[in-house]
Design an enzyme around this catalytic site. Structure first.
Site, mmCIF file in Angstrom:
data_model
loop_
_atom_site.group_PDB
_atom_site.id
_atom_site.type_symbol
_atom_site.label_atom_id
_atom_site.label_comp_id
_atom_site.label_asym_id
_atom_site.label_seq_id
_atom_site.Cartn_x
_atom_site.Cartn_y
_atom_site.Cartn_z
ATOM 1 C CB SER A 254 30.274 6.758 7.340
ATOM 2 O OG SER A 254 30.850 5.496 7.529
ATOM 3 C CE LYS B 167 28.009 2.927 6.389
ATOM 4 N NZ LYS B 167 28.388 4.332 6.338
#
Lengths: 276, 810
Positions: free
Chosen positions: B662, B705
């Site tokens: 990611s 996030k």
């Protein structure tokens, strides 16, 4: 009469036969109850010793059924070992009941040797049959001789344990009967004994019953009464033998031979004699 | 939602969170709803469980697989109970003594409720045995007959010895007893002859005496030999008498029992055996505690207050279904081997362990026989030998009680071997998916024994229908847990939280455990606030409190960034430096955390060095992401010349492992910035993976996030320039925290959906990315032009160096 005076000693003449072991059990219990000394007597039968000296007699072993020639020395050892076993058996029983005891080994004809040890106030406890008559009912030769010759009180038992209750005592007003009633009162403890009043007529019977009731009451005992009026001694004995399921306390007349009665009685019998 | 997104432009606040309108909730509070369903979103699993239960074939046991908290236990148990309730109660199970083989107790299966009645009847029988026998043995008839036998033997002996004695007497011999036996003594006038007297007898008389004596001794010997035989005969007759009398004493008791159970052949047969045994051993009832021959193992005076040989007439009821309605549904929380298949207990007695059939204890399979057994798969596998024992029972369809030693054939001395019980049970194992697939792969028996997989869903599609179902679930759980009713605002918030828990605005989590926990906690806070119904605020409070209870580590990390121990910029611009985002999972709590990612470049042979991988801190997926970068750069910028670049990439201040791809987009941005020597905006953070064509791909944990970077920016002061770049494909997953949404609404924080590397670079640099023109070049000044030019320069340098050193071009 104080408790310690009822019987001087309780003598047990035993030879380790099943009947005599029952007699030992009873002797220990009676000695404990009457605070009497227990005297054990083992007789080395001179007849056996004599027989061993014959040279040709043989012994048939009761377990293995083997035949062994009799040997005088071995017979002496056998008798000595039997005496030691008897002493130990007596010691264990007496110690357990905390009864003072002594043990004597005598040699001679059995009856004579026993009679030599017994005194007038003593009670002798006997198995009805000794070793000498294997498997037979009735009264052994030795026992019959002792009972006939020694005019002392005797407790006669059969193999298989003894029990006091239900107790039955004969009362005819004699000194022996009064003594017998006293013994019965002690033995009965909490049981209600049956007293068979023996008299010549009803009035005497009533008087004797009253007398017996008073005597027992003074000992804290209540009794059931039955009367046998105007019957002879033989009938009395037969009636008692037939009707008493437990211990019979039987006053003996002076010099009376009760051998046949004892031989046929199925229950333990305590013969009580008068003591001068 | 995603279709309306315009790449490169910040998302509107409404696109960051998919609300559930309270107006769409068709009730004021959950109190208006009936408890309807608890199997939210588990239609597939439900069908599988129903199928598994319904099919009565061998091996169709069920494995309910799925993550914990999805209500596997509850669903399985509910469905089983619904099914079990309609069926008949199974048979009772008991053990009785085996009179032929005492070490193999007999199993008996009886109709429901009969076993306990039978046990009571046998107890009563045992109680009545003694008085009945006493009465019989004290009866006049018995005593008389016994006495007759005893008298007969006595008489026989007396007669035989009497005759011999008489015969001896007639021949002038006396029978005397010695301590060891019998002797015959010669008599004269009633006195035993002395040796001297005997010697004086004439020779002929002496010889005659000796001959007579020898004959008599032989007869006596014969007689003594017969005595044991006579006694044996007498004992045999007495035994026969005892059998007859005791048989009569017990017959009425046994007759009564036989009559009561005349339709149960196995009970009648057992009663026959009991009666035979009683007659054989009757005198033990009245005698001591001594055990008779063939008494149970280790039998002696009663450890349990009763002589063991009396206990053998007892009935050990293992399972009683007298009060049951329907088939049993048993959940065994501790599925150890003995708890599953049962055990034979022992008692310590005089330093030895003794047992008998009354000490047989049932296992869960006994209790569930004829019904259903639910077990946790992992626990079964963790218990030594439990899995093997379970499989053995299911394969053989028999329940055999064996100790672990017996199972492994380690113990050869067996105390008891209870007769096996026919097994008819449906087992439901509950476990996670990994365990299921592991068992499928590793144990060939597993697939044969557990043919039905009930796969539980993690989440379900969020539709108006599923939202309505979810609302009903909230109502049902609130009702079952006796919670305050939830108003429509609270229910709407629960639905929104369902999406957040699923990590997807278009899904709803099917993990009922999490829902239930939140409901209970919201109810608590409603109570604290003195409200009669739970409101949206209470649900919010519960969510915030859950986070607050778990976010110590997050707070400490944030603190260290704010103190600049961990270096993360949130303003300005830097070349070759970008803010990446990672997710940390601690227990049940996940949070995002920004990390600085840097890239350095120099002339080289076309290697991109992943420092994490070099020091073995990077996982394989992370390495894969980095290698993809090389593929992208080479493919786009070095199609016709070698890529003469040596680059290094690193997660700064990362001391633990890095896994996942990611961060590959962020790494690419840092690398392109380093190559092009163009600074990147540090007010932005990036997440997303990238493919070799430069397209950004979805990643997990997008909400955490974004919130992680938002928390840092807010702590330093929101400027309006701050934000996060996410792949367009992740927009549908957005269920951001309320404060993030509010900041976005106020224009103080932005979330940029990005489709490609070019779009991302434009936002991060403020420069156009540039597209190749007809001449194959990029427009002057564009990012791509700068990258390509720099790579060309690096290639020249590398080539020149190579010529100097004699190295061949790659």
């Amino acid at each position: 009469m104080s408790e310690s005076e009822v019987f001087g000693r309780v003598l047990i003449a035993f030879d380790l036969s099943p009947h005599s072991l029952t007699a030992l059990e009873a002797a220990v219990e009676v000695a404990a109850l009457f605070d009497a000394e227990l005297l054990g007597v083992f007789v080395e039968d001179v007849d056996l010793l004599r027989l061993a000296d014959l040279g040709f007699a043989s012994e048939i072993r009761s377990f293995s059924a083997t035949i062994q020639p009799l040997d005088a020395e071995r017979m002496r050892l056998q008798l000595r070992a039997a005496a030691e076993r008897a002493r130990r058996t007596l010691a264990v029983s007496a110690e357990r009941a905390r009864v003072p005891w002594s043990f004597h080994v005598a040699r001679g004809p059995v009856a004579a040797a026993v009679m030599e040890k017994v005194g007038g106030r003593d009670l002798i406890s006997l198995g009805r049959l000794g070793w000498s008559a294997l498997g037979r009912a009735g009264l052994g030769r030795t026992a019959r001789m002792i009972l006939g010759a020694a005019q002392v009180s005797a407790l006669v038992l059969r193999q298989g344990g003894w029990a006091v209750a239900p107790l039955c005592a004969l009362y005819d007003g004699s000194k022996a009967a009064r003594r017998g009633l006293d013994v019965a009162a002690r033995l009965a403890r909490r049981e209600t004994p049956t007293v068979v009043v023996v008299a010549g007529d009803d009035r005497a019977a009533e008087r004797l019953e009253h007398e017996a009731a008073e005597l027992l009451r003074s000992r804290g005992v209540r009794a059931r009464f039955r009367r046998l009026v105007g019957v002879d001694r033989k009938t009395v004995l037969a009636a008692v033998r037939a009707g008493a399921p437990g211990l019979i306390v039987l006053p003996a007349e002076a010099g009376e031979d009760l051998g046949d009665f004892l031989a046929e009685a199925e229950t333990p019998v305590l013969v009580v004699r008068d003591v001068e | 939602m995603a279709h309306s997104v315009k790449a490169g432009e910040p998302l509107a606040a409404d696109e960051l969170y998919r609300s559930s309108s309270p107006d769409s909730i068709p009730f004021a509070t959950t109190a208006e709803l009936d408890a309807a369903t608890e199997f939210f979103g588990q239609g597939r699993a439900l069908d599988a469980v129903r199928f598994g239960i319904g099919i009565a074939r061998e091996g169709y046991n069920i494995f309910a697989l799925g993550p914990s908290g999805t209500g596997r236990h509850f669903l399985v148990e509910q469905v089983l109970r619904q099914r079990a309730g309609s069926g008949p109660a199974p048979q009772d199970q008991c053990y009785v003594h085996n009179f032929d083989e005492p070490h193999r107790p007999r199993s008996m299966r009886l109709p429901a409720g009969v076993a306990v009645r039978f046990r009571k009847d046998m107890e009563r029988l045992v109680e009545e045995l003694r008085p009945a026998l006493s009465a019989a043995l004290e009866s006049e008839e018995y005593r008389t007959r016994r006495q007759v036998i005893e008298e007969q033997i006595k008489e026989r002996q007396e007669k035989a010895f009497g005759e011999l004695e008489e015969r001896a007497k007639a021949q002038s011999f006396a029978l005397l007893r010695t301590p060891m036996g019998l002797v015959l003594a010669p008599l004269r006038e009633g006195e035993i002859l002395s040796p001297g007297e005997f010697q004086k007898l004439p020779e002929t008389e002496r010889r005659q005496k000796e001959e007579q004596l020898a004959l008599l001794q032989r007869d006596l010997q014969e007689l003594i030999r017969k005595v044991p035989q006579w006694e044996h005969e007498a004992r045999e007759r007495l035994r026969e008498l005892n059998r007859e009398i005791t048989g009569l004493a017990f017959s009425h008791l046994m007759r009564e029992l036989r009559e009561r159970y005349r339709e149960r052949a196995e009970i009648v047969a057992y009663l026959d055996a009991v009666e035979r045994d009683l007659v054989e051993n009757a005198r033990n009832l009245l005698a001591s505690d001594e055990p008779p021959a063939g008494a149970p193992h280790g039998a002696s005076a009663g450890v349990l207050g009763e002589p063991p040989w009396l206990r053998r007439y007892r009935v050990n009821v293992l399972v009683d279904h007298g009060a049951s309605s329907g088939a049993p549904v048993v959940y065994e929380a501790n599925p150890s081997c003995p708890n599953l298949i049962g055990r034979v207990e022992h008692l310590a007695q005089m330093g030895a362990l003794v047992t008998d059939f009354t000490l047989i204890k049932p296992g869960a399979l006994h209790r569930a026989n004829g019904g259903y057994l639910v077990l946790d798969a992992l626990r079964v596998l963790l218990e030594p030998f439990a899995w093997e024992a379970l499989k053995r029972a299911l394969q053989s369809r028999q329940l055999r009680i064996e100790s672990v030693g017996q199972l492994l054939s380690l113990v050869s001395t067996v105390s008891l071997e209870p007769e096996p019980v026919p097994l008819d049970v449906k087992v439901v194992l509950i476990g996670d998916r990994r365990l299921y697939y592991l068992l499928c792969e590793a144990d060939p028996d597993f697939s044969r024994l557990f043919k039905v997989a009930a796969d539980f869903e993690d989440d379900v599609e969020r539709t108006p229908e599923s939202e309505a179902d979810y609302a009903r679930l909230v109502a049902t759980l609130a009702c079952r847990e006796r919670l305050r009713p939830f108003d429509r605002g609270a229910v709407a918030r629960m639905i929104e939280q369902g999406s957040r828990a699923a990590g997807d605005a278009e899904k709803l989590s099917a993990r009922t455990q999490g829902i239930l926990d939140l409901l209970r906690e919201a109810d608590y806070w409603a109570g604290e606030a003195g409200r009669a119904a739970v409101t949206r605020e209470d649900v919010e409070h519960a969510i915030d409190a859950q986070i607050a209870r778990s976010d110590r580590v997050r707070g400490r990390l944030l603190e260290e960034v704010l103190r600049e121990t961990l270096l993360v910029d949130t303003d300005g611009g830097q070349i070759g430096q970008v803010n990446g985002l990672s997710v940390l999972q601690l227990g049940g709590f996940a949070f995002g955390h920004p990390s600085r990612i840097t890239a350095r470049v120099r002339p080289g042979k076309g290697e991109i060095v992943d420092i994490e991988r070099e020091v073995e801190l990077g996982g394989p997926i992370h390495s894969k992401g980095v290698l993809i970068l090389a593929g992208f750069i080479g493919g786009r910028y070095a199609r016709e010349r070698p890529l003469s670049l040596s680059a290094s990439l690193v997660f700064e201040q990362s001391y633990g492992g890095v896994e996942g791809d990611s961060a590959s987009a962020a790494e690419l941005f840092a690398l392109l910035s380093a190559i092009a020597e163009v600074p990147l905006r540090q007010s932005l953070a990036v997440t997303g993976s990238v493919n070799q064509h430069g397209r950004l791909q979805a990643i997990g944990g997008v909400n955490e996030k974004i919130e992680g970077f938002f928390d840092l920016c807010r702590a330093r002061g929101l400027t309006g320039a701050q934000g996060v770049l996410i792949p367009v494909a992740n927009v549908k997953h957005l269920m951001l925290r309320r404060d993030v949404v509010e900041a976005a609404r106020a224009g103080r924080f932005r979330v940029y959906p990005v489709e490609s590397v070019d779009g991302g670079m434009e936002i991060l640099t403020g420069l156009p990315a540039g597209e190749r023109d007809g001449g194959g070049g990029y427009p002057e000044g564009s990012i791509n032009s700068r990258v390509e030019s720099r790579l060309a320069r690096l290639a020249q340098i590398w080539s020149a160096q190579g010529e100097k050193s004699g190295r061949k071009a790659p």
